[in-house]
Design a protein around this motif. Structure first.
Motif, mmCIF file in Angstrom:
data_model
loop_
_atom_site.group_PDB
_atom_site.id
_atom_site.type_symbol
_atom_site.label_atom_id
_atom_site.label_comp_id
_atom_site.label_asym_id
_atom_site.label_seq_id
_atom_site.Cartn_x
_atom_site.Cartn_y
_atom_site.Cartn_z
ATOM 1 N N MET A 1 -13.695 28.504 -32.088
ATOM 2 C CA MET A 1 -12.502 28.682 -31.274
ATOM 3 C C MET A 1 -12.368 30.168 -31.016
ATOM 4 O O MET A 1 -12.374 30.961 -31.948
ATOM 5 N N VAL A 2 -12.266 30.527 -29.750
ATOM 6 C CA VAL A 2 -12.195 31.939 -29.396
ATOM 7 C C VAL A 2 -10.953 32.173 -28.562
ATOM 8 O O VAL A 2 -10.668 31.428 -27.619
ATOM 9 N N HIS A 3 -10.181 33.203 -28.945
ATOM 10 C CA HIS A 3 -9.014 33.587 -28.158
ATOM 11 C C HIS A 3 -9.466 34.602 -27.127
ATOM 12 O O HIS A 3 -10.127 35.578 -27.474
ATOM 13 N N THR A 4 -9.145 34.344 -25.855
ATOM 14 C CA THR A 4 -9.563 35.271 -24.805
ATOM 15 C C THR A 4 -8.329 35.825 -24.110
ATOM 16 O O THR A 4 -7.358 35.109 -23.889
ATOM 17 N N LEU A 5 -8.402 37.106 -23.782
ATOM 18 C CA LEU A 5 -7.221 37.788 -23.263
ATOM 19 C C LEU A 5 -7.125 37.698 -21.749
ATOM 20 O O LEU A 5 -6.033 37.572 -21.198
ATOM 21 N N ILE B 1 -10.144 29.172 -26.196
ATOM 22 C CA ILE B 1 -11.217 28.323 -25.701
ATOM 23 C C ILE B 1 -12.069 27.831 -26.867
ATOM 24 O O ILE B 1 -12.084 28.431 -27.946
ATOM 25 N N GLU B 2 -12.731 26.721 -26.626
ATOM 26 C CA GLU B 2 -13.535 26.135 -27.673
ATOM 27 C C GLU B 2 -14.953 26.037 -27.135
ATOM 28 O O GLU B 2 -15.154 25.604 -26.006
ATOM 29 N N THR B 3 -15.913 26.456 -27.926
ATOM 30 C CA THR B 3 -17.286 26.420 -27.435
ATOM 31 C C THR B 3 -18.237 25.980 -28.528
ATOM 32 O O THR B 3 -18.037 26.288 -29.704
ATOM 33 N N GLU B 4 -19.224 25.224 -28.134
ATOM 34 C CA GLU B 4 -20.256 24.778 -29.069
ATOM 35 C C GLU B 4 -21.446 25.717 -28.878
ATOM 36 O O GLU B 4 -22.125 25.657 -27.864
ATOM 37 N N CYS B 5 -21.660 26.614 -29.846
ATOM 38 C CA CYS B 5 -22.655 27.663 -29.651
ATOM 39 C C CYS B 5 -24.066 27.130 -29.828
ATOM 40 O O CYS B 5 -24.323 26.313 -30.695
ATOM 41 N N THR C 1 -12.131 39.256 -26.478
ATOM 42 C CA THR C 1 -12.490 37.975 -27.087
ATOM 43 C C THR C 1 -12.377 38.112 -28.599
ATOM 44 O O THR C 1 -12.729 39.137 -29.159
ATOM 45 N N LEU C 2 -11.865 37.043 -29.236
ATOM 46 C CA LEU C 2 -11.573 37.114 -30.670
ATOM 47 C C LEU C 2 -11.862 35.753 -31.296
ATOM 48 O O LEU C 2 -11.285 34.747 -30.896
ATOM 49 N N THR C 3 -12.789 35.734 -32.240
ATOM 50 C CA THR C 3 -13.127 34.466 -32.891
ATOM 51 C C THR C 3 -12.015 34.077 -33.856
ATOM 52 O O THR C 3 -11.675 34.848 -34.754
ATOM 53 N N VAL C 4 -11.465 32.891 -33.654
ATOM 54 C CA VAL C 4 -10.351 32.458 -34.492
ATOM 55 C C VAL C 4 -10.806 31.466 -35.556
ATOM 56 O O VAL C 4 -10.454 31.580 -36.722
ATOM 57 N N ARG C 5 -11.570 30.472 -35.171
ATOM 58 C CA ARG C 5 -12.072 29.504 -36.152
ATOM 59 C C ARG C 5 -13.549 29.253 -35.909
ATOM 60 O O ARG C 5 -14.011 29.307 -34.780
ATOM 61 N N VAL C 6 -14.260 28.942 -36.981
ATOM 62 C CA VAL C 6 -15.642 28.508 -36.845
ATOM 63 C C VAL C 6 -15.826 27.266 -37.707
ATOM 64 O O VAL C 6 -15.584 27.298 -38.907
ATOM 65 N N LEU D 1 -23.130 36.346 -34.084
ATOM 66 C CA LEU D 1 -22.491 36.030 -32.817
ATOM 67 C C LEU D 1 -20.964 36.124 -32.931
ATOM 68 O O LEU D 1 -20.306 36.751 -32.100
ATOM 69 N N ALA D 2 -20.403 35.505 -33.986
ATOM 70 C CA ALA D 2 -18.952 35.511 -34.143
ATOM 71 C C ALA D 2 -18.432 36.941 -34.272
ATOM 72 O O ALA D 2 -17.417 37.309 -33.673
ATOM 73 N N ASN D 3 -19.143 37.776 -35.026
ATOM 74 C CA ASN D 3 -18.714 39.160 -35.195
ATOM 75 C C ASN D 3 -18.857 39.957 -33.903
ATOM 76 O O ASN D 3 -18.006 40.781 -33.587
ATOM 77 N N SER D 4 -19.939 39.698 -33.147
ATOM 78 C CA SER D 4 -20.114 40.421 -31.894
ATOM 79 C C SER D 4 -19.008 40.047 -30.910
ATOM 80 O O SER D 4 -18.487 40.895 -30.185
ATOM 81 N N ILE D 5 -18.640 38.766 -30.897
ATOM 82 C CA ILE D 5 -17.567 38.316 -30.013
ATOM 83 C C ILE D 5 -16.268 39.010 -30.373
ATOM 84 O O ILE D 5 -15.528 39.490 -29.510
#
Lengths: 354, 103
Positions: free
Chosen positions: A288-292, A252-256, A277-282, A267-271
């Motif tokens: 971009m977050v990978h969600t299971l 998923i892609e989100t504008e924080c 949830t796994l932050t893939v790109r910033v 935030l990215a580290n907490s995610i």
């Protein structure tokens, strides 16, 4: 011409140079002073930054009128307040946009201008501006420039703070034995650390009160994060041990709605720290977050962590910001097709209506 | 045989730590791709190591070593997401498509 301004020791000279150039050139003498800022309209930090910037611009305008004559037209504007300014390209973009809108082709830069705090971005910013077809020109100032090095603004306070923290940490590891050896070696190590790093460790100029408030809120944040970690750990454990392995991974892609390096990192580290949830790109504020699982996805869309991080940095007013779902800032990435529906690839009789 | 409440707590935390580490081992084998496996890796690092280190801290009692144990947890909590993000990012740069159940 456009002159980007920020606090610097050679700002006064830059103003004089810009005004002289404007008056000696052909055509109408106009100088635009622009102050690129990266703030957002929430929290206790923003108010101070806004006031400071406006006062700086007022001061610059007064100086320019002192140097110029009656023909000189001085414009001052704050730019970039609505976007997230991070790297040299971002600064170059807002300055170039402003220049284009006003039909200007020349930029005069203060050689001591340092919009990125301790991060040296002046030279890349100049290159990016030139790439956009603007004539870039550094104001000749007396003071020798110290570009290229990573240092700026480090003062006695920064040194003392870093020394204190390092010294305490050293004693902590030594169990506060208090022997002369421990104190002496601790002092030497802390001095070395502080001497080498006090100019680069602190990037924001924050007041003690803001810092203290953030620390208190951070302490409140930790138990909340732990709670989230435990809950999502149990959820992921259930999914993994379930015989049918009920996962539905999606990118998923989100504008924080957090601004600045530190909040984004937290935030990215907490995610990533919460399983599922796994932050893939910033990229800037775009993550971009990978969600299971769908549950993890929902959590991200509801933005509980984002809200908590915002609270840590900006306090209570930040809680009122809408969730990513309400802002329409989060979506599931569906491959390269770029289609928004959920069934882009499923082959069925209804295919071909896109 | 006498069992103190402390020992019960210690064993409880240890079992919890072992459980989540075990789940990670199962997850790494069962989950389909690099992204999904990165999720489960953070389970070992957070609750697996976290609960175990809490047990260690309880056994040690109030001591300097206990503080170091807590610091260990703190450092793991900083380094785990960094490493997981680095792996996921590398995978994404290599254009590895995430596995999906519907294709």
């Amino acid at each position: 011409m456009v002159v980007p301004v920020g606090e610097s020791v050679t700002l006064r000279q830059t103003v004089t140079y810009a005004v002289r150039e404007a008056l000696s050139g052909a055509g109408e003498p106009v100088v635009h002073f622009v102050a690129p800022v990266a703030w957002h309209d929430i929290g206790d930090v923003a108010a101070g930054v806004r006031e400071e910037t406006e006062m700086l611009l007022e001061r610059v305008a007064v100086w320019a009128r002192e140097d110029g004559d009656d023909d000189l037209v001085v414009e001052t504007t704050v730019i970039g307040a609505d976007t997230y300014l991070f790297g040299p390209d971002d600064y170059a973009r807002v300055i170039a946009t402003y220049a284009d809108d006003s039909g200007i082709e020349r930029v005069v830069v203060d050689p001591q201008y340092s919009p990125g705090g301790n991060v040296p971005i002046l030279r890349p910013m100049e290159a990016a501006l030139a790439e956009r077809g603007l004539v870039v020109d550094e104001a000749p100032v007396d003071r020798p420039t110290r570009r290229g090095r990573l240092l700026r603004r480090g003062g006695a306070l920064q040194f003392a703070t870093l020394f204190g923290i390092s010294f305490l940490f050293y004693q902590l590891l030594g169990g506060f034995a208090g022997t002369r050896f421990d104190v002496a070696t601790g002092a030497v190590s802390a001095t070395l650390v502080a001497a080498m790093l006090h100019r680069v460790t602190f990037t924001d100029r924050l007041g003690l009160r803001t810092l203290g408030r953030r620390l208190v809120r951070l302490v409140a944040y930790v138990p909340y994060l732990l709670y989230e970690i435990v809950v999502s750990n149990l959820r992921v454990a259930y999914v993994i041990l379930h015989p049918s392995l009920p996962i539905e991974p999606r990118m998923i892609e989100t504008e924080c709605a957090v601004w600045g390096g530190m909040p984004l990192t937290l935030l990215a580290n907490s995610i990533t720290l919460t399983p599922g949830t796994l932050t893939v790109r910033v990229h800037g504020r775009r993550m971009m977050v990978h969600t299971l699982t769908p549950a993890a996805r929902e959590g991200l869309f509801d933005g509980a962590l984002e809200r908590a991080v915002r609270f840590v940095f900006y306090g209570r007013p930040a809680l009122a910001v809408a969730t990513p779902r309400e802002r329409d800032d989060a979506r599931i990435v569906e491959d390269d097709d770029g289609a928004d529906g959920g069934e882009t690839v499923v082959s069925g009789p209804a295919g071909g209506d896109a | 045989m006498d069992v103190t409440p402390l020992e019960v707590a210690v064993v409880g935390f240890l079992l919890g730590g072992v459980f989540f580490t075990f789940v990670t081992a199962v997850g790494v084998i069962r989950l389909p791709d690099v992204y999904a496996r990165a999720h489960t890796a953070s389970q070992t690092d957070t609750l697996g190591a976290g609960l175990t280190l809490i047990a260690v801290a309880l056994v040690l009692g109030l001591e300097t070593t206990t503080v170091k144990t807590v610091l260990l947890v703190a450092f793991i909590f900083v380094t785990n997401p960094t490493a997981a993000h680095a792996i996921a990012r590398a995978a994404h740069e290599e254009d590895i498509e995430p596995w999906r159940e519907d294709r």
